[in-house]
Enzyme design. Sequence first.
Site, short mmCIF file in Angstrom:
data_model
loop_
_atom_site.label_atom_id
_atom_site.label_comp_id
_atom_site.label_asym_id
_atom_site.label_seq_id
_atom_site.Cartn_x
_atom_site.Cartn_y
_atom_site.Cartn_z
N HIS A 362 0.81 -1.22 0.00
CA HIS A 362 0.00 0.00 0.00
C HIS A 362 0.84 1.25 0.00
O HIS A 362 0.44 2.28 -0.52
CB HIS A 362 -1.07 -0.01 1.09
CG HIS A 362 -0.58 -0.20 2.47
ND1 HIS A 362 -0.34 -1.42 3.00
CD2 HIS A 362 -0.31 0.69 3.42
CE1 HIS A 362 0.07 -1.29 4.24
NE2 HIS A 362 0.10 -0.01 4.53
N GLU A 603 -7.89 -12.98 -12.99
CA GLU A 603 -6.47 -12.86 -12.62
C GLU A 603 -5.84 -14.22 -12.30
O GLU A 603 -4.69 -14.29 -11.90
CB GLU A 603 -6.29 -11.88 -11.46
CG GLU A 603 -7.22 -12.07 -10.29
CD GLU A 603 -7.08 -10.98 -9.22
OE1 GLU A 603 -6.17 -10.16 -9.31
OE2 GLU A 603 -7.91 -10.98 -8.30
N ASN A 626 -1.59 -8.07 -13.04
CA ASN A 626 -0.48 -8.32 -12.10
C ASN A 626 -0.50 -9.78 -11.68
O ASN A 626 0.51 -10.49 -11.75
CB ASN A 626 -0.59 -7.44 -10.85
CG ASN A 626 -0.74 -5.98 -11.19
OD1 ASN A 626 -0.35 -5.56 -12.27
ND2 ASN A 626 -1.31 -5.19 -10.29
N ASP A 627 -1.66 -10.24 -11.24
CA ASP A 627 -1.74 -11.63 -10.81
C ASP A 627 -1.79 -12.59 -11.99
O ASP A 627 -1.21 -13.66 -11.94
CB ASP A 627 -2.94 -11.84 -9.88
CG ASP A 627 -2.62 -11.41 -8.47
OD1 ASP A 627 -1.55 -11.79 -7.98
OD2 ASP A 627 -3.42 -10.67 -7.87
N CYS A 674 -7.27 -3.67 -15.22
CA CYS A 674 -6.96 -2.78 -14.09
C CYS A 674 -5.62 -3.08 -13.44
O CYS A 674 -5.26 -2.49 -12.44
CB CYS A 674 -8.06 -2.83 -13.05
SG CYS A 674 -8.21 -4.44 -12.26
C1 PEP Z 1 -3.99 -7.44 -10.39
O1 PEP Z 1 -3.73 -8.54 -9.88
O2 PEP Z 1 -3.65 -7.10 -11.51
C2 PEP Z 1 -4.78 -6.45 -9.61
C3 PEP Z 1 -5.21 -5.34 -10.15
O3 PEP Z 1 -4.97 -6.74 -8.30
P1 PEP Z 1 -3.86 -6.50 -7.16
O4 PEP Z 1 -2.68 -5.83 -7.81
O5 PEP Z 1 -4.50 -5.67 -6.13
O6 PEP Z 1 -3.57 -7.90 -6.73
MG MG Z 2 -4.73 -9.14 -8.07
#
Ligand code: PEP
Ligand code: MG
Length: 754
Positions: A362, A603, A626-627, A674
């Site tokens: 964060h 994800e 990201n995941d 996202c």
């Molecule tokens: C992602 O995994 O791309 C995502 C947006 O979620 P976070 O980064 O919060 O895991």
């Molecule tokens: Mg994620």
Amino acid sequence: MLDTLRRTIQEVNRAPDLAHALSIIVARVKQAMMVDVCSVYLVDNERSQHVLMATDGYNREAVGEVRLNFGHGLVGAVARREESLNLDNASDHPAYVFSSEIGEELFHGFLGVPIIQHRKVLGVLVVRQRDRRRFAEQEETFLFTLAAQLAGAISHAGASGDINRLLQSSDESRYALKGVSGTPGAAVGRACVVYPLANLDAIPDRVVEAVDTEISEFRAAVAGVERDMRMMSARMVDTLPVEDIALFDALILMLRSENLVDGTIEGIRAGNWAPGALRHTIAEHVKAFEDMDDPYLRERASDVRDLGRRILERLQSISPVARSYPPNTILVGEEVSASQLAEVPVGQLAGVVSARGSSASHVAILARALGIPAVMGIDDLPVGRLDGQELVIDGYQSRLFVRPSAAIRKEFQRLQQEEAELTDELQALIELPSETLDGKQLPLYANTGLLTDITPSLRCGAQGIGLYRTEIPFMVRDRFPSEEEQRRTYRQVLEAFAPAPVTVRTLDIGGDKMLPYFPVEEENPFLGWRGIRIALDHPEIFLSQVRAILRAGVGLNNLQLLLPMITSVSEIDSALGLVKRAYEELLDEGEELEYPKIGVMIEVPSAVYQIASMAKRVDFFSIGTNDLTQYLLAVDRNNAQVAGLFDALHPAVLRAIRQVIQSAHESGKPVSVCGEMAGDPAAALLLLGMGVDSLSMSAASLLRVKWVVRSFSMPKIQSLLDEAWTFEDAGAVRTLLHKTLEEAGLGGLIRAGR
Ligand code: PEP
Ligand code: MG
């Protein structure tokens, strides 16, 4: 051998700088292998040479003087072939070159092993014997193991400028400290080390202000700990056997030992503040115990650590540290927290550097939202030695320079200037639509997590919030927030953007996002209890959050709900059941609610193949790249060791994204992206070509992406995608995208990408 190895590695890891580490290695190896010479050569890329940097056995005057051109001699052969060379008579080898400076004619036996880190040869470790000697297999592996350890020490030493000083080289960019991820931008400033209280290892060195006061406070702290020990011993006297009680006496003796007290006072007199001097003395004592052969005495090292912690705690309660932050503060710490960031007065914070964490931490999310460059996840960041040092952050490539040369400082100041000019120029785009030259609209939303980043999101012209990470308000507390506390927080975001949509994601904890008050201990947390799995196992947490979210949206009509980490439709069914229950409860309680649109995050690879089934249940999809990248490529998104393999432009990731978009559209459902990929201007072009319906990103990236969108037409983007599709690796895709941006006069945006 194993014992020698363990001790040598410990000594090397504790060495204050690279020169010491190298001299320890050569001395210990010479002794352990009973050879006549041990030397280390390091690579000087600037001059394409191998330089003799340490030796025990050769003429020491030759250090820094003997330089062998790449590919030259036996050292050159070891480095070129990236393999060891074991010769009973060196001069018989065709690559042998006689070197007079070191008196080489006297030696026959030769064993050289390459020192390699992240596929790069950093140097060569060599042992020599006067007589003919073919080294045994165990000797070769011993040297191999040491070389692997040395590689880590060398690459870290590079960051503190040690290597450049040793090599008298100006090519410092090779040796910048590398983090896992960062937030874009360049920063030049002074390190201000922040640390959790009572963590001795995290205490930085700092110049002492009043020596006498510091010494008397230190003495008072030691006396206080002694009192505590006596009290503990007295309390235990009835429950513990006499021999165990004697442990307390031993600790008190240790506490009174001249070495510990006088050593620290000496450190204070030499100019370090009491906590810093204490850290050094304790480290020396710990080392002395760890080096002992007797396993019982070795274990005493942990008692010394404990004493150190207790003295520190006392010291901190005697004189609490009042922080002052210089202009251009760069916050540095083992694990910088969002609250430590928030303590720095606005306008004084230039950057953030954290040994632990990732772009998903964060503090990184907050830094990104505030437009502050950060580097996260630098393994072995020498935190204790950084306070007050000048630093340069390269947030684009997640690099950190310590005590940079004038040239590096100037280069990054120039980048900062360019960035500022670009940001000014981009302001003109705020009111303009996000559409291609031929009129195709691509709504751009902001990602948010803390109330602090609502303002930048509003200012950059975001068309709503595409991802509100609700775990962040949970993470900055010391207990679960109540339903009403949650409702108020969510309401502020929903109100700030109404009537524009706000997509609120339900709690996505687990993995690397832990709540301090809800500890989850797992071997493999990213494959463990995460996101929706926790929510479904704890319906009370999920229900109270959903109730808070639904109540926060009353009357605004802009709420969308998003479910994280979905792997199968049964999870959706269960979650929807709970949402419906919360909704009906609230209706019964008299709330006037709208039933929100509900979407799922894509994800996890399994979700990619179930879009049609999911589409029957939900209203929209949001791809978390990201995941998705982490799971598709089997690359931990927080692990510096494999960070080079994490790439959302990997053909497999691109194909997965395209498949999701196509299947969702066949089912008539929209798709957003996202993850961080959405904020990479180059990648955004491909996503647009694949037909994504919207993108959501950090506020700092939004106008850059809008600029790219407004600079191309759909036919051009389509042909770019077609060409990218023929490539078999991420590097080639990236090169093509960067070339395309450069040709369109958007080269200035490239840095903002990966
Ligand atoms: C992602 O995994 O791309 C995502 C947006 O979620 P976070 O980064 O919060 O895991
Ligand atoms: Mg994620």
